[in-house]
Design an enzyme around this catalytic site. Structure first.
Site, short mmCIF file in Angstrom:
data_model
loop_
_atom_site.label_atom_id
_atom_site.label_comp_id
_atom_site.label_asym_id
_atom_site.label_seq_id
_atom_site.Cartn_x
_atom_site.Cartn_y
_atom_site.Cartn_z
N ASN A 284 33.05 71.89 -7.60
CA ASN A 284 31.84 72.37 -8.26
C ASN A 284 32.20 73.71 -8.90
OD1 ASN A 284 29.37 73.40 -8.97
ND2 ASN A 284 28.54 73.50 -6.88
N LYS B 148 30.44 75.59 -10.70
CA LYS B 148 29.31 76.53 -10.79
C LYS B 148 29.27 77.19 -12.18
CE LYS B 148 29.41 76.90 -5.80
NZ LYS B 148 29.12 77.69 -4.59
N HIS C 271 21.68 71.34 -4.87
CA HIS C 271 22.60 72.33 -4.31
C HIS C 271 21.78 73.51 -3.76
CE1 HIS C 271 25.69 75.39 -3.99
NE2 HIS C 271 26.56 74.42 -3.98
N GLU D 43 22.14 76.55 -4.01
CA GLU D 43 21.90 77.63 -4.98
C GLU D 43 20.73 77.26 -5.90
OE1 GLU D 43 25.96 77.86 -6.32
OE2 GLU D 43 26.52 78.69 -4.38
N GLU E 187 26.44 70.95 3.21
CA GLU E 187 26.94 72.30 2.95
C GLU E 187 26.06 73.31 3.69
OE1 GLU E 187 29.21 72.43 -1.02
OE2 GLU E 187 27.11 72.46 -1.57
N GLY F 83 30.68 80.20 0.10
CA GLY F 83 31.16 81.41 -0.54
C GLY F 83 31.33 82.58 0.42
N SER G 136 33.31 77.00 1.88
CA SER G 136 34.57 77.71 2.12
C SER G 136 35.73 76.78 2.49
CB SER G 136 34.38 78.79 3.19
OG SER G 136 33.43 79.74 2.76
N GLY H 14 34.74 77.86 -4.83
CA GLY H 14 35.77 78.82 -5.23
C GLY H 14 37.18 78.27 -5.33
P1 13P Z 1 32.63 77.55 -1.71
O1 13P Z 1 33.71 76.52 -1.58
O2 13P Z 1 32.93 78.61 -2.73
O3 13P Z 1 32.19 78.09 -0.39
O4 13P Z 1 31.33 76.78 -2.33
C1 13P Z 1 30.91 75.62 -1.74
C2 13P Z 1 29.91 74.99 -2.63
O5 13P Z 1 28.83 75.51 -2.81
C3 13P Z 1 30.28 73.74 -3.31
O6 13P Z 1 29.17 73.14 -3.90
#
Ligand code: 13P
Length: 251
Positions: free
Chosen positions: A10, A12, A96, A98, A168, A174, A214, A236
């Site tokens: 992803n 983002k 998601h 976010e 998640e 993150g 993560s 990330g």
């Molecule tokens: P990270 O791998 O940066 O923690 O993000 C996870 C995520 O939100 C994937 O959708």
């Protein structure tokens, strides 16, 4: 039942069009020999047609990060399932954390998006996960139950054969903090049983349940070893082609 592992990135709100094409091209070349896993990347909307062209005839799959539930209309700034499909998109990430946290998406909106995705023949990746506060209050399973049940409410389970669920935990996104193997195992096996008893036993066998939060090259092997983990959704660590390749080729 064998479920093909899905390693999904992803991206983002990162990467311009040329940057996305460059990373996708490098990743496709580095992973050209991968046969036993599905690899998906989800760049931003504006990059989708460019990346679709760049990865045509490679083993990479394309996903979007969101969609709107209406087919068309006066919804400034929104994109429909049909528009995504026409741009070459196969998967769509829905709900998601976010989106839920910063853009106020509710379970009802998530449900409408799942319905729009299956109607548009996109493969939905339904994201669920508890916050730190929900976990501390002992409400992890209650939260996940509601997110899954509301997410697929009213959708014929036959239309959900391509459904993917991404667990998640919000506190692990993150933050560098990953849920421990025991926590992941408990939740994933709980989810599979819940799908079996409350939705459909066929579906429980076919649904891939991804872990996200993560995920890095140094922890992916331990996560993928867990019985009901069918892949990962990575933020990330998916942005760099070399690191993403290490994730795909973990051992
Ligand atoms: P990270 O791998 O940066 O923690 O993000 C996870 C995520 O939100 C994937 O959708």
């Amino acid at each position: 039942m064998t479920r093909t592992p899905l390693i999904a990135g992803n991206w983002k709100m990162f990467k311009t069009g040329p940057e996305a094409v460059d990373t996708a091209t490098q990743l496709a070349a580095a992973c050209a020999d991968v046969r036993d896993k599905e690899i998906m990347i989800a760049p931003t909307y504006v990059c989708l047609p460019l990346v679709a062209t760049a990865i045509a005839n490679t083993s990479l799959h394309l996903g979007a990060q969101n969609l709107h539930f209406e087919k068309q209309g006066a919804f400034t700034g929104e994109i429909s399932a049909d528009m995504l499909a026409a741009a070459g998109v196969e998967y769509v990430i829905i709900g998601h954390s976010e989106r839920r946290q910063y853009f106020f998406e509710t379970d009802d909106m998530v449900n409408r998006k799942i319905q729009a995705a299956v109607a548009g023949r996109l493969k939905p990746i339904l994201c669920i996960g508890e916050t730190q506060a929900q976990r501390e209050a002992g409400n992890t399973f209650l939260t996940l139950d509601k997110q899954v049940a509301d997410g697929v409410k009213g959708v014929d389970s036959k239309l959900l054969q391509d459904l993917v669920i991404a667990y998640e935990p919000v506190w692990a996104i993150g933050t560098g903090e990953t849920a421990g193997p025991d926590q992941v195992e408990t939740v994933h096996s709980y989810l599979r049983t819940m799908l079996d008893t409350q939705i459909s036993s066929d579906l429980a066998q076919t649904v891939r349940i991804l872990y996200g939060g993560s995920v890095k090259p140094d922890n992916i092997a331990n996560l993928m070893r867990i019985q009901d983990v069918d892949g990962v959704l990575v933020g990330g660590a998916s942005l760099d082609a070399g690191t993403f390749t290490e994730l795909v080729k973990y051992d």
